[in-house]
Design a protein around this motif. Sequence first.
Motif, PDB file in Angstrom:
ATOM      1  N   PRO A  71     -70.388  60.323  39.790  1.00  0.00           N
ATOM      2  CA  PRO A  71     -70.459  60.603  41.233  1.00  0.00           C
ATOM      3  C   PRO A  71     -69.135  60.263  41.914  1.00  0.00           C
ATOM      4  N   LEU A  72     -68.874  60.908  43.035  1.00  0.00           N
ATOM      5  CA  LEU A  72     -67.728  60.552  43.859  1.00  0.00           C
ATOM      6  C   LEU A  72     -68.152  59.510  44.890  1.00  0.00           C
ATOM      7  N   GLN A  73     -67.249  58.595  45.187  1.00  0.00           N
ATOM      8  CA  GLN A  73     -67.513  57.556  46.186  1.00  0.00           C
ATOM      9  C   GLN A  73     -66.320  57.494  47.143  1.00  0.00           C
ATOM     10  N   LEU A  74     -66.597  57.542  48.448  1.00  0.00           N
ATOM     11  CA  LEU A  74     -65.537  57.498  49.451  1.00  0.00           C
ATOM     12  C   LEU A  74     -65.323  56.073  49.932  1.00  0.00           C
ATOM     13  N   ILE A  75     -64.077  55.638  49.893  1.00  0.00           N
ATOM     14  CA  ILE A  75     -63.688  54.352  50.472  1.00  0.00           C
ATOM     15  C   ILE A  75     -62.750  54.667  51.635  1.00  0.00           C
ATOM     16  N   SER A  76     -63.102  54.240  52.840  1.00  0.00           N
ATOM     17  CA  SER A  76     -62.336  54.578  54.037  1.00  0.00           C
ATOM     18  C   SER A  76     -61.686  53.337  54.631  1.00  0.00           C
ATOM     19  N   LEU A  77     -60.417  53.478  55.008  1.00  0.00           N
ATOM     20  CA  LEU A  77     -59.692  52.396  55.689  1.00  0.00           C
ATOM     21  C   LEU A  77     -58.979  52.969  56.901  1.00  0.00           C
ATOM     22  N   ASN A  78     -58.949  52.200  57.978  1.00  0.00           N
ATOM     23  CA  ASN A  78     -58.311  52.627  59.220  1.00  0.00           C
ATOM     24  C   ASN A  78     -56.793  52.514  59.111  1.00  0.00           C
ATOM     25  N   SER A  79     -56.111  53.634  59.335  1.00  0.00           N
ATOM     26  CA  SER A  79     -54.643  53.609  59.322  1.00  0.00           C
ATOM     27  C   SER A  79     -54.063  53.460  60.718  1.00  0.00           C
ATOM     28  N   ALA A  80     -54.891  53.704  61.757  1.00  0.00           N
ATOM     29  CA  ALA A  80     -54.454  53.658  63.156  1.00  0.00           C
ATOM     30  C   ALA A  80     -53.243  54.564  63.392  1.00  0.00           C
ATOM     31  N   ALA A  81     -53.023  55.535  62.516  1.00  0.00           N
ATOM     32  CA  ALA A  81     -51.894  56.481  62.597  1.00  0.00           C
ATOM     33  C   ALA A  81     -50.549  55.772  62.580  1.00  0.00           C
ATOM     34  N   ARG A  82     -50.463  54.653  61.853  1.00  0.00           N
ATOM     35  CA  ARG A  82     -49.208  53.898  61.753  1.00  0.00           C
ATOM     36  C   ARG A  82     -48.775  53.809  60.296  1.00  0.00           C
ATOM     37  N   PHE A 139     -56.341  50.320  48.457  1.00  0.00           N
ATOM     38  CA  PHE A 139     -57.046  51.342  47.675  1.00  0.00           C
ATOM     39  C   PHE A 139     -56.791  51.158  46.180  1.00  0.00           C
ATOM     40  N   ALA A 140     -55.539  50.920  45.826  1.00  0.00           N
ATOM     41  CA  ALA A 140     -55.183  50.747  44.417  1.00  0.00           C
ATOM     42  C   ALA A 140     -55.946  49.571  43.815  1.00  0.00           C
ATOM     43  N   ALA A 141     -56.096  48.498  44.602  1.00  0.00           N
ATOM     44  CA  ALA A 141     -56.819  47.313  44.127  1.00  0.00           C
ATOM     45  C   ALA A 141     -58.296  47.608  43.902  1.00  0.00           C
ATOM     46  N   GLN A 142     -58.804  48.662  44.580  1.00  0.00           N
ATOM     47  CA  GLN A 142     -60.213  49.043  44.420  1.00  0.00           C
ATOM     48  C   GLN A 142     -60.380  50.197  43.425  1.00  0.00           C
ATOM     49  N   ASN A 143     -59.304  50.473  42.678  1.00  0.00           N
ATOM     50  CA  ASN A 143     -59.340  51.460  41.594  1.00  0.00           C
ATOM     51  C   ASN A 143     -59.701  52.864  42.061  1.00  0.00           C
ATOM     52  N   VAL A 144     -59.106  53.300  43.178  1.00  0.00           N
ATOM     53  CA  VAL A 144     -59.322  54.689  43.586  1.00  0.00           C
ATOM     54  C   VAL A 144     -58.517  55.597  42.661  1.00  0.00           C
ATOM     55  N   HIS A 145     -58.929  56.852  42.587  1.00  0.00           N
ATOM     56  CA  HIS A 145     -58.251  57.818  41.725  1.00  0.00           C
ATOM     57  C   HIS A 145     -57.309  58.735  42.490  1.00  0.00           C
ATOM     58  N   MET A 146     -57.509  58.842  43.787  1.00  0.00           N
ATOM     59  CA  MET A 146     -56.565  59.585  44.635  1.00  0.00           C
ATOM     60  C   MET A 146     -56.768  59.140  46.079  1.00  0.00           C
ATOM     61  N   ILE A 147     -55.755  59.427  46.922  1.00  0.00           N
ATOM     62  CA  ILE A 147     -55.783  59.034  48.330  1.00  0.00           C
ATOM     63  C   ILE A 147     -55.463  60.260  49.173  1.00  0.00           C
ATOM     64  N   PHE A 148     -56.121  60.377  50.320  1.00  0.00           N
ATOM     65  CA  PHE A 148     -55.829  61.471  51.241  1.00  0.00           C
ATOM     66  C   PHE A 148     -56.014  60.992  52.677  1.00  0.00           C
TER      67      PHE A 148
END
Length: 412
Positions: free
Chosen positions: A64-75, A86-95
Motif C-alpha cells: 500500500p501507499l502511505q502519505l506523510i505530510s509536513l508543512n513547508s510554509a512555502a519557505r 522524510f528521509a528519516a521516515q524512509n520515504v521513497h519519494m518526495i513531492f
Amino acid sequence: MFRHVLVALLLFCVVAPLQAVEPLRLGLNYPSTGNYKSEGLELRRGALLAIDQINSQGGVLGRPLQLISLNSAARAEKATANVERFAAQNVHMIFGGANSEEALAAGQRARELGLLYFPTLAYANEITGHDGHRHLFRESNSAWMSAKVLGQYLSWHMPNRRYHYISLDDAWGASMEQALREATKSRDRARHGYSKIAAHGARRSDYLTALKKAAASEADMLVIVLLGQDLVQTMRLANDMGLGKRMQIIAPNLTQSIVEQAGPLVMEHVIGTEAWNWQVPKLEKSVEGQAFVDEFIRQHQAYPGSTAATAYGIVRQWAAAVQRAGSADSEAVIAALENHHYRLLKDEQYWRDFDHQNVQTIYAVRVKNRSEIMQDRFKQDYFTIIHRMAGEEAAPGLDDWQQERGDDLTLQ
C-alpha cells in the motif's frame, strides 16, 4: 447470509495482506500555513485521492501507499529540513512545494539523499534548466511554456501594446518576466516599465507603490508576476484603483484558489495560463480525467483545480513507474519515467529524458464575468479557455536547453 459472509471473507483475504506488508511511503512537502495554504489543501486532496485509488486496486508491487505530510510554509529552509525528516521516515519519494525556491533547495537535498523530488507550483525555468538534475522531475509547466502560449495569443489578438510588469523578486519572477518580455517583444525596459516585489515580507504599501507606478505609466497591459497572497492582495488593490477598466491585466500562472481568494469580481477578465482545469477532460476526450473530476466532486462538492490535478498526476505517475520497474529504487524509477508517454487527465504527456520536464498541452485562460460564474452550481466555473498550445511547441527545445546549461549537458 452465507453469501454475505463469503464476500466479507474474500474482501478480508484481499485487504488483510495489503495492510500487513510494509507500505511505500510518499512525502508531501506542502504549505498548510502561510500565503499558499489554500494551494496546499488542494495538493493534499489530490494526493490522497490518487493514493486511495491505487490502494483500492491492490497498491504498488503488492504494497500500500502511505502519505506523510509536513508543512513547508512555502519557505525553502523549512522545505529542506522536511526532506531530512522524510528521509528519516524512509520515504521513497518526495513531492510538493508552492514556489521555485522551495523546489530548488529541497530538490537538491533530496538528490544528495538519493530521493526523487517532484515539485509542484514551481515554474522557474532553472528547475529543469540550469539547475536541473537526475533526481528532479517537474510535472507542471515552466515559465517559458506559459510565456509561449500567452505570447502567441497576445500577439495575435492584442498586438503592439505597451506593457508594465510587477514581478516577484525571486527565480520564478525573474524567469517569467524575462520569458514573457521575449514572447511579447516588450524587452525594452525603458518603454515597458517594471517594479519588483520582495519574495518575503512584502507589505500593502509595497504592492500599492508598484500599482501606482503602473497607473502613472502609459501602459495598457499590466503583467502581475505574483502568486498566492501576493497576487490576491495586489489584485484587490488594482480593483480598488480601477486598473482593470483601463488596462488588460495578465497573471501568467492562474489557479482556481487564487480566484476564490481574491473573488470573481476582482479577477474578472484577467488572462493567464493553466496546464489543466476541470473542463479539460471533456475538451481532450479523457475518460480518466473525467473520472477524476467526478470523484473529486463527489468527495468535496467542488471542482478540482490544476493544483490538485498536479499532485494526483505525480502520485499516479510515480506509482506506475515503480510498477513498470518492479522496484521503488530511485535509479530504477528514473529509467522507467524517462521518455515515458502516457494519457491520464487529458491528452498525451511525456517526461523528457534530457531535462525531466513534463511536456504537455498548455492553455491560455480568461476569468469569466462574475455574473456568469455565479450561475454555476458550485460558483467555481472560473475560466474560459481562449488558446491552446501543444507541449512540443510550448517547451524549450534541446538546443535552448543546451545553451542554458553551457558545458553541463547531462543531468547528474
